[in-house]
Design a protein around this motif. Structure first.
Motif, PDB file in Angstrom:
ATOM      1  N   PRO A  64      45.690  55.322  31.439  1.00  0.00           N
ATOM      2  CA  PRO A  64      47.149  55.334  31.269  1.00  0.00           C
ATOM      3  C   PRO A  64      47.536  54.582  29.998  1.00  0.00           C
ATOM      4  CG  PRO A  64      46.536  54.548  33.464  1.00  0.00           C
ATOM      5  CD  PRO A  64      45.277  54.625  32.661  1.00  0.00           C
ATOM      6  N   PRO A 212      39.598  49.632  35.812  1.00  0.00           N
ATOM      7  CA  PRO A 212      38.876  50.276  36.922  1.00  0.00           C
ATOM      8  C   PRO A 212      39.743  51.282  37.678  1.00  0.00           C
ATOM      9  CG  PRO A 212      39.614  48.084  37.559  1.00  0.00           C
ATOM     10  CD  PRO A 212      39.957  48.240  36.104  1.00  0.00           C
ATOM     11  N   LEU A 213      39.088  52.192  38.375  1.00  0.00           N
ATOM     12  CA  LEU A 213      39.780  53.107  39.295  1.00  0.00           C
ATOM     13  C   LEU A 213      39.622  52.526  40.693  1.00  0.00           C
ATOM     14  CD1 LEU A 213      41.251  55.720  39.940  1.00  0.00           C
ATOM     15  CD2 LEU A 213      39.091  56.919  39.887  1.00  0.00           C
ATOM     16  N   ASP A 214      40.698  51.967  41.226  1.00  0.00           N
ATOM     17  CA  ASP A 214      40.584  51.292  42.520  1.00  0.00           C
ATOM     18  C   ASP A 214      41.749  51.598  43.454  1.00  0.00           C
ATOM     19  OD1 ASP A 214      42.616  49.997  41.279  1.00  0.00           O
ATOM     20  OD2 ASP A 214      41.667  48.032  41.176  1.00  0.00           O
ATOM     21  N   GLY A 215      42.465  52.697  43.135  1.00  0.00           N
ATOM     22  CA  GLY A 215      43.539  53.097  44.044  1.00  0.00           C
ATOM     23  C   GLY A 215      44.885  52.480  43.712  1.00  0.00           C
ATOM     24  N   LYS A 216      44.912  51.625  42.698  1.00  0.00           N
ATOM     25  CA  LYS A 216      46.193  51.004  42.312  1.00  0.00           C
ATOM     26  C   LYS A 216      46.464  51.274  40.831  1.00  0.00           C
ATOM     27  CE  LYS A 216      44.989  46.795  43.747  1.00  0.00           C
ATOM     28  NZ  LYS A 216      43.804  46.897  44.583  1.00  0.00           N
ATOM     29  N   PHE A 217      47.702  51.634  40.535  1.00  0.00           N
ATOM     30  CA  PHE A 217      48.082  51.746  39.124  1.00  0.00           C
ATOM     31  C   PHE A 217      48.737  50.440  38.712  1.00  0.00           C
ATOM     32  CE2 PHE A 217      51.766  52.478  36.301  1.00  0.00           C
ATOM     33  CZ  PHE A 217      51.056  52.659  35.132  1.00  0.00           C
ATOM     34  N   MET A 219      50.813  48.805  35.911  1.00  0.00           N
ATOM     35  CA  MET A 219      51.602  49.054  34.702  1.00  0.00           C
ATOM     36  C   MET A 219      51.147  48.098  33.586  1.00  0.00           C
ATOM     37  SD  MET A 219      54.780  50.657  34.100  1.00  0.00           S
ATOM     38  CE  MET A 219      55.772  50.701  32.622  1.00  0.00           C
TER      39      MET A 219
END
Lengths: 459, 542
Positions: A64, A212-217, A219
């Motif tokens: 992002p 990391p990709l951990d289920g939370k974005f 900002m």
């Protein structure tokens, strides 16, 4: 042929740029602003600028990239963008709640002549900037300099707005990170830690553009130089600017503001540039170089020695930014390779001087920087006499296919391959990564192209 | 996931508008509606984005140079401005092109820019632009050169149209040179750029070559199809198989000459209504070519579109051929669909993209048994949501007034009535012909579904948080935001480098890609094992 209209015949172009080896300032400012923790970059111009920059950065990092825009319309272009920026500031703090808004201008707001200091002061007067929050800015007209200039301007703005001079010098060395990957910044911080040097790196995109990709974005991801650290850079005893084009301005600004002396070195790409970085940090942080780093270096030397026969005399064409191209060409020369064609859209005397020095024993080498030092020109040179390897951003793939030439992706943007923000190309380990990529490009090509009876089991 | 949960979409608007400053909240509330296909509500669209809002939208230059003119391979497209705009629009849309021979022109892999410097901003850039055109001609000898204006060009007063005209004269009118006033600040989104592009296509290209080419009797244009990921290739092959001549595609896999020749077709089939309806209208007004709305996204929609064409030409042989193609292709489509249905049925989707894709792709999701919970456009107008019937009631604001409306009149010599009004009325009854009509996205969405125009980042964040769709469809800027939240995002601008998704073949690709995304193993691994369960400390007995 993809680039079927490119012929070896050069003409003396005075106006037309074809396949540029650069882009415009604001994208560099946006990238650098992501390296400050809790900061939302803001593009003061048309929506398209912000959209294009976010898209380009996202394609490159696969992460992002958050940034806002003043969304100029024809009205704002006529009457000035003051109302748009003031409203933006209010909207952003209300909805997105960053600690800092880092605004940068565009060719549109610069042509109009928007006075950023006055507009931000107005927003403050109107109560649009909540207590404890900051709005900073830098001027990044797209018709001056390149994306590298924009990066440098944003980094200088960090110093201008945050670095505080106090009388208490701390035993800390500032590391001003030039335009490189988050992985490179991470690697440089690892080396500094290995040296047990106390450092503050700014900007710092690690843990921002490799999150990391951990289920939370998030900002505002975990990484980025904190404002506290940024303020403290004024107390550090020394600054090392890593990459002259992208960091020298910030170093000078910091010296003027806070009397912190500095040295500007190359981005540590390759053996020698990494040696210089280690020496510089060791000297200025007053720490000995640990054996572990000597061992890392030794492993790289070992790999180079093992690979020499596949590298010797190989002709290479490169395009990208001076801060990368200078140490990269030096590395290639140290591998006994021949960087023969080099172009960058970013101009400057330093590039010419350094390239002349690095390439002094390669009389056939051609290099050019600035306007119309573009990939079309480089391709024309390749058409005149071919090369063995291409090193540069994804736009090289068209040349690589047409000319059937091995290609190593390096630079910005890399839109068609992953990994660059994970695998460093700085430091000794990074040099090993790069060298293996170069070798694999040659060897995969050879294995695919050579006659069957020449296919070899061993290296 | 989506099978059992109760979805109360009507709570969404209240949940988000309160977050905005009150004036902005009131404005955003008008762009967020709960759908009712039987009594279509009004939606606010094609209105300025609030400054500071993180929007999906781009600019007029992107809509003009990037979208509409980008896919045509034999025009040298020079961006007049600082370097950035040419750079960002260089190969970043996946409009593929296939020159017929190795000798044919193809400038798509090139970026051309005047790379304006500060001296050009101060003293004007017209001389540099002229010189750039001369250099382009010397190096590439193109049949056409187009000049695209970026923001500062309009401000400093460079007249790209005058320069284009002068340069044409310099080359004895042997090269077609034309300009676009597509400065990024015009309009409110890419949509203004589409309109500007349409106008210039009409003024400078359409109608310049009267020769009737091709091998088939039945001649159509395909409008608003940009060959992303090879969509146009699939459709070209399909038309060929049916025995329908595709005269011009605006503008996927296109050439200058195909545009020049477009007025020799007998029917215009409009895919993306938003970006190209102006050309469709002009072709009808000038030359008498009727246009109909079609959709080649979705196997069922593709069959429907082909049947419309066959009914229009009213030829038994053509109708038989079309039915044969549909039967043959649908058999394959059905096999593919059945294979993936277990993975997709009952899942939920949200689509926020473009000016037609958020509508068209619902067809494919329906075929997969996936329910669309929410959808909206990035740069649509009210007619794209509510249908063309609302056009007369749309208020023209200052941002739209700035875009040139060109006067188009009947070309007396070449106008030809293709079909009588009575015949069209009959066709409307027979095949839902959609002559001069687009009924919009809302008519095809369920009652209660959310329709949101110009979705902001904050709203997307909330949509995902509140409703956790199984798949979210948007663009590159949104992709990794959704995925960080554990929701796969399908890019419908660039198809995640997949596709083609148009036509029957494309439907099969889409089914498989969505099934893949919805069943990827990695989404189950977002938490480390020690985060998922309590770690039990080992005790060793020695």
């Amino acid at each position: 042929m993809l680039l079927r209209h490119t012929t070896p015949k050069e003409i003396d172009r005075k106006a037309l740029t074809i396949n540029p080896a650069k882009t415009c300032q604001p994208v560099g400012a946006m990238y650098a602003a992501l390296g400050l923790h809790g900061c939302l970059p803001h593009s003061h111009g048309s929506q398209g600028c912000c959209s294009y920059h976010r898209s380009t950065l996202t394609r490159h990092f696969k992460e992002p990239v958050m940034a806002a825009t003043s969304s100029f319309t024809e009205g704002s272009s006529v009457f000035g963008g003051s109302a748009n920026l003031v409203q933006s500031i209010n909207t952003i703090f209300t909805v997105y709640n960053p600690d800092v808004i880092a605004a940068h201008t565009t060719c549109l707001s610069e042509t109009i002549g928007d006075d950023m200091t006055a507009i931000i002061a107005k927003a403050a007067d109107d109560g649009m900037i909540p207590e404890g929050k900051k709005v900073i800015y830098c001027n990044t007209p797209s018709y001056v300099g390149t994306h590298v200039t924009g990066y440098a301007n944003q980094v200088s703005a960090f110093v201008k707005f945050f670095s505080k001079p106090t009388l208490k010098r701390k035993n800390v060395v500032n590391l001003v990170a030039g335009w490189m990957e988050p992985s490179d910044m991470r690697e440089i911080k690892r080396l500094a830690k290995e040296l047990e040097a106390r450092t503050i790196m700014f900007p710092d995109m690690s843990d921002v553009l490799d999150a990391p990709l951990d289920g939370k974005f998030q900002m505002y991801p975990a990484g980025g130089t904190t404002i506290t650290d940024m303020e403290a850079t004024g107390d550090s005893k020394f600054t090392i600017g890593i990459g002259p084009y992208s960091t020298e301005d910030a170093c000078i600004t910091l010296e003027n503001k806070c009397k912190v002396k500095f040295e500007v070195i190359d981005i540590p790409i390759g053996l020698k540039a990494t040696d210089r970085f280690i020496m510089s940090l060791s000297r200025h942080a007053n720490v000995p170089v640990p054996d572990s780093i000597t061992l890392e270096r030794g492993r790289l030397v070992d790999l180079i020695a093992d690979s020499a026969k596949n590298l010797y005399g190989k002709r290479v064409a490169l395009w990208g930014d001076p801060d990368t191209l200078i140490p990269l060409c030096e590395f290639l020369v140290s591998l006994d390779m021949k960087p023969v064609y080099i172009v960058t859209g970013t101009s400057g005397k330093l590039f010419d001087e350094r390239m002349s020095e690095i390439l002094k024993n390669i009389p056939e080498a051609k290099f050019k920087c600035g306007e119309r030092a573009d990939m079309f020109l480089m391709h024309q040179w390749i058409k005149q006499e071919g090369v063995d390897l291409l090193i540069g951003n994804t736009y090289g793939k068209y040349i690589a296919r047409d000319e059937d030439t091995p290609f190593v992706r390096y630079g910005f943007p890399i839109a068609d391959r992953p990994g660059h923000n994970y695998m460093p190309k700085t430091g000794y380990q990074g040099a090993a990564n790069l060298l293996v990529q170069i070798l694999n490009a040659f060897l995969d090509y050879e294995d695919r192209k050579c006659p069957e009876e020449k296919v070899e089991f061993q290296l | 996931m989506g099978k059992t949960k109760k979805i109360e979409l009507d709570k969404f608007r209240d949940a988000v508008v309160g977050k905005y400053p009150s004036k902005i909240g009131r404005k955003r509330a008008k762009a967020i509606v709960n759908n009712d296909p039987d009594n279509i509500p009004q939606i606010q669209a094609n209105i300025r984005t609030v400054p500071g809002i993180i929007t999906q939208r781009g600019c007029t230059y992107a809509g003009c140079k990037g979208v509409v003119l980008g896919p045509t391979r034999d025009i040298v497209n020079i961006t007049h401005g600082p370097i950035g705009c040419a750079f960002y629009s260089w190969l970043t849309r996946r409009n593929q092109t296939k020159p017929e021979t190795e000798m044919d022109e193809n400038f798509i892999p090139y970026a051309f820019s005047t790379d304006m410097q500060d001296s050009n901003i101060v003293f004007g850039g017209e001389d540099k632009l002229k010189q750039a055109i001369r250099e382009a001609v010397e190096l590439f000898n193109p049949k056409a050169v187009a000049v695209f204006s970026t923001c500062p060009v309009g401000l400093i007063g460079d007249d790209v149209h005058r320069v284009a005209k002068q340069m044409m004269e310099e080359y004895d009118n042997k090269i077609n040179i034309f300009g676009f006033s597509c400065e990024g600040y015009r309009g409110v989104s890419q949509s203004a750029g589409h309109h500007i592009a349409n106008n210039q296509l009409y003024k400078h290209l359409i109608g310049r070559d009267d020769s009737v080419k091709g091998k088939f009797k039945y001649r159509v244009n395909l409008l608003g199809e940009y060959n992303i990921g090879g969509d146009a290739f699939v459709l070209e092959e399909m038309f060929e198989k049916c025995g329908i001549e595709l005269v011009a595609t605006f503008s996927g896999n296109s050439t200058v000459n195909s545009f020049e020749n477009a007025h020799t077709a007998d029917l215009s089939m409009v895919m993306c209504h938003r970006s190209i309806n102006y050309v469709a209208e002009m072709l009808e007004t000038s030359f008498g070519i009727p246009w109909i709305k079609v959709n080649f996204i979705g196997a069922g929609a593709t069959a429907k579109a082909l049947r419309k064409a066959a009914a229009y030409f009213d030829d038994a042989e053509l109708k038989a051929k079309v039915e044969e193609v549909i039967a043959e292709e649908m058999a394959k489509v059905e096999v593919a669909r059945q294979a993936v249905l277990p993975k997709t049925t009952g899942k939920t989707a949200m689509l926020f993209v473009g000016g037609s894709r958020a509508h068209h792709y619902q067809e494919l999701f329906n075929e997969l048994g996936v329910k669309t919970l929410a959808a909206g456009y990035e740069f649509g107008h009210r007619d794209d949501y509510e249908g063309r019937r609302v056009i007369p009631t749309i208020q023209i604001d200052a941002d739209s007034r700035n875009i040139e409306e060109i006067k188009v009149s009947k070309d007396q010599a070449r106008y030809k009535e293709r079909v009588s009004k009575e015949r069209i009325e009959a066709l409307e009854k027979d095949v839902d012909f959609e002559y001069n009509e687009y009924t919009g996205l809302m008519a095809d969405m369920e009652k209660g579904a959310l329709v949101i125009d110009d979705l902001s980042h904050y709203e997307m964040d909330k949509l995902i948080e509140m409703y956790k769709p199984d798949i979210f469809c948007a663009g590159i800027k949104e992709k990794y935001v959704a995925q960080k939240m554990g929701v796969p995002l399908k890019q419908l601008h660039n198809y995640d480098s997949g596709g083609p998704y148009a036509g029957f073949k494309g439907a099969i690709n889409f089914y498989n890609d969505i099934a893949m995304m919805m069943s990827s193993s990695i989404w189950k691994e977002l938490k480390a094992p020690w985060e998922r369960e309590e770690v039990i400390e080992a005790v060793y007995a020695y």
